[in-house]
Motif scaffolding. Structure first.
Motif, PDB file in Angstrom:
ATOM      1  N   SER A 361       0.841  -1.212   0.000  1.00 23.49           N
ATOM      2  CA  SER A 361       0.000   0.000   0.000  1.00 23.49           C
ATOM      3  C   SER A 361       0.875   1.261   0.000  1.00 23.49           C
ATOM      4  O   SER A 361       0.523   2.259  -0.641  1.00 23.49           O
ATOM      5  CB  SER A 361      -0.933  -0.005   1.212  1.00 23.49           C
ATOM      6  N   GLN A 365       1.003   4.293  -2.688  1.00 23.67           N
ATOM      7  CA  GLN A 365       0.525   5.540  -2.079  1.00 23.67           C
ATOM      8  C   GLN A 365      -0.985   5.469  -1.775  1.00 23.67           C
ATOM      9  O   GLN A 365      -1.759   6.354  -2.112  1.00 23.67           O
ATOM     10  CB  GLN A 365       0.836   6.738  -2.991  1.00 23.67           C
ATOM     11  N   ASP A 367      -3.786   4.817   1.311  1.00 28.93           N
ATOM     12  CA  ASP A 367      -3.979   4.851   2.766  1.00 28.93           C
ATOM     13  C   ASP A 367      -4.741   3.594   3.183  1.00 28.93           C
ATOM     14  O   ASP A 367      -5.908   3.414   2.815  1.00 28.93           O
ATOM     15  CB  ASP A 367      -4.743   6.119   3.156  1.00 28.93           C
ATOM     16  N   GLY A 369      -6.326   1.535   6.191  1.00 31.27           N
ATOM     17  CA  GLY A 369      -6.756   1.692   7.577  1.00 31.27           C
ATOM     18  C   GLY A 369      -7.546   0.499   8.081  1.00 31.27           C
ATOM     19  O   GLY A 369      -8.033  -0.339   7.318  1.00 31.27           O
ATOM     20  N   GLN A 404      -3.274   7.930  -3.878  1.00 35.59           N
ATOM     21  CA  GLN A 404      -3.859   8.871  -2.929  1.00 35.59           C
ATOM     22  C   GLN A 404      -5.258   8.435  -2.481  1.00 35.59           C
ATOM     23  O   GLN A 404      -5.943   9.177  -1.780  1.00 35.59           O
ATOM     24  CB  GLN A 404      -3.931  10.301  -3.519  1.00 35.59           C
ATOM     25  N   SER A 406      -7.917   5.488  -0.591  1.00 29.51           N
ATOM     26  CA  SER A 406      -7.922   4.879   0.753  1.00 29.51           C
ATOM     27  C   SER A 406      -8.688   3.555   0.728  1.00 29.51           C
ATOM     28  O   SER A 406      -9.634   3.367  -0.039  1.00 29.51           O
ATOM     29  CB  SER A 406      -8.555   5.818   1.777  1.00 29.51           C
TER      30      SER A 406
END
Length: 499
Positions: A361, A365, A367, A369, A404, A406
């Motif tokens: 990841s 790049q 995100d 979570g 960029q 997620s």
């Protein structure tokens, strides 16, 4: 079904267990009671025959006692008889048995007859007057049966008084008549012979009939065996149950279930081989073409570019093979159905998988979570296969989520509905509602997709979810943007009801 091939070594043959014959076992269970009961029936028949044989001879003894009792008299206080010698000879006349008789007083004093006849065993008790009773004893080394009766001479004295004769005080007399048991035994043996001899003829006939009945009753099994044996090797159609007896129908239904599972397994294997062969054509053809091109080129840069293409094709082929193996394993593992399941904490599993994918990841790049449930999210299943499910969901999200973007992994437990959920949320291009059902098919790719892939990841997810009785849904990402609508993959597991 693929399996590793292990080399060497010739396994030692396992000793064959002795096979049991159903025919022989049923025959044993039928003949054993018959052969055990037959001697018992002979013994019971012999006892009944003896009882039957005793009845006429006992009646004859009783008549002899009655006749002899009528000959007992009392004269001047002494007990005597009025029998003549011819009557005594007639009483003793018998071609087989020896007849004994005795007349004695109430206190055992001998009057007439055979002195050796013992007193009845009930002499110490008060004997009923005039009633004939029996007992068995031994005389001169032979078994005899004795009938006896107590005679009350007062009845005759009373008649004499009525006629005006003077009499002495009355007395009681004991009359006994005995005989040996030869004729009884002979009659009992004749009865036994008449009953048993026909059984020696009937018994073999009964055994033959039992043998024939068993062979006839088990013939449907032989017919079923022939029908199964005559089938073609590729014929896995169900066996017709209307032509078998009701008792064999459960066996036939079980065979049909096994044939259905076998046919399904073979279909899966055929489909896997066909899909693998079809999908491997492209990368193998690309590698061959690039390798041939590199062989023809002389410029180092051109050769390097061709080798880079070979490496990419090799990587693609390796990924395809790994996913095909994962799909085959997911289709053949039946964790929850066989009951071999472990307790898996989905939160811990997700944290472990994400830890392995964090470098990927970062390189893209994205995100990555994780939102864990406040309490453990424990389900029953195969931890290896559940890890494979989550890896494929995250791999799919990482491939389609732009830089960029997620990705969020989330676990949750609904205590009221008793459902545990595992969610993977991304900000990728999303999946149109019309195609959400199709993306779980093998090798299906959404039209207009330029991201490289084999189209097997979501098929693997579906198979693993089915093996765990879980439901996979594709929803809209609630935090989507117009440019990147994203998707939300939700896998729902049923929890066991609370005790």
């Amino acid at each position: 079904m693929l399996r590793d091939i292990e080399s060497p070594g010739v396994p030692e043959p396992e000793p064959e267990s002795a096979q049991h014959s159903l025919f022989g076992e049923i025959l044993d269970w039928m003949l054993a009671p018959l052969l055990l009961l037959w001697p018992m029936s002979i013994a019971i028949t012999y006892l009944i025959a003896q009882s039957i044989a005793n009845q006429p001879f006992d009646r004859a003894l009783e008549d002899n006692v009655t006749v002899l009792a009528q000959q007992v008299t009392e004269n001047n206080g002494k007990i005597g008889t009025s029998m003549v010698s011819s009557a005594r000879d007639l009483l003793r006349a018998d071609e087989i048995d020896t007849i004994y008789f005795q007349i004695s007083g109430a206190n055992g004093e001998y009057v007439e007859g055979d002195r050796d006849i013992p007193q009845p065993p009930a002499m110490d008790e008060k004997l009923p007057i005039g009633a004939v009773q029996f007992y068995n004893t031994v005389l001169h080394g032979a078994d005899i049966r004795v009938a006896y009766a107590m005679v009350d001479l007062r009845d005759r004295a009373q008649r004499d008084r009525e006629r005006g004769h003077a009499v002495q005080p009355t007395r009681l007399a004991l009359v006994q008549v005995g005989e040996t048991l030869d004729k009884r035994a002979q009659l009992a043996n004749d009865i036994i012979k008449g009953v048993i001899l026909p059984q020696f003829i009937i018994l073999p006939i009964a055994l033959a009939l039992i043998w024939f009945a068993l062979a006839r009753g088990l013939s449907p099994l032989s017919e079923l065996q022939q029908r199964v044996r005559m089938r073609r090797p590729d014929d896995l159609s169900p066996i017709e149950t209307k032509q078998v007896p009701e008792e064999i129908s459960p066996l036939v239904r079980s065979l049909n279930d096994m044939l259905a599972r076998l046919a399904q397994t073979i279909d899966v294997q055929k489909r896997f081989i066909a899909d693998a062969a079809h999908q491997m054509k492209t990368p193998l053809a690309g590698m061959r073409m690039q390798a041939e091109l590199a062989l023809r080129q002389t410029d180092r840069n051109d050769i390097h570019r061709s080798l880079e293409q070979v490496a990419k094709s090799s990587e693609s082929a390796t990924r395809l093979v790994n996913q095909l193996l994962s799909l085959a394993r997911a289709e053949n593992v039946q964790t929850t159905q066989t009951g071999i399941a472990a307790s898996v904490d989905l939160s811990m599993l997700a944290r472990s998988v994400m830890h392995d994918l964090v470098p990927l990841s970062f390189s893209r790049q994205i995100d990555l979570g994780f939102e864990a449930a406040p309490q453990p999210v424990t389900v029953a299943g195969d931890p290896v296969m559940l890890r494979e499910l989550l890896v494929n969901l995250l791999d799919n999200a990482l491939r389609y989520t732009p830089r960029q973007g997620s990705i969020t992994v989330r676990t949750h437990v609904d205590e009221i509905r008793r459902i545990a959920t595992l969610e993977v949320e991304d900000t990728g291009p999303g999946i149109p509602p019309a195609e959400r059902r199709l993306v779980f098919d093998r090798f299906y790719r959404v039209l207009g997709t330029h991201t490289p892939g084999s189209g097997l990841g979501l098929a693997i997810v579906r198979e693993i979810a089915l093996q765990h009785n879980a439901v996979v849904e594709i929803l809209n990402n609630p935090r989507s943007t117009p440019e990147w609508p994203g998707s939300l993959f939700r896998v729902s597991f049923r929890l066991p009801p609370q005790a």
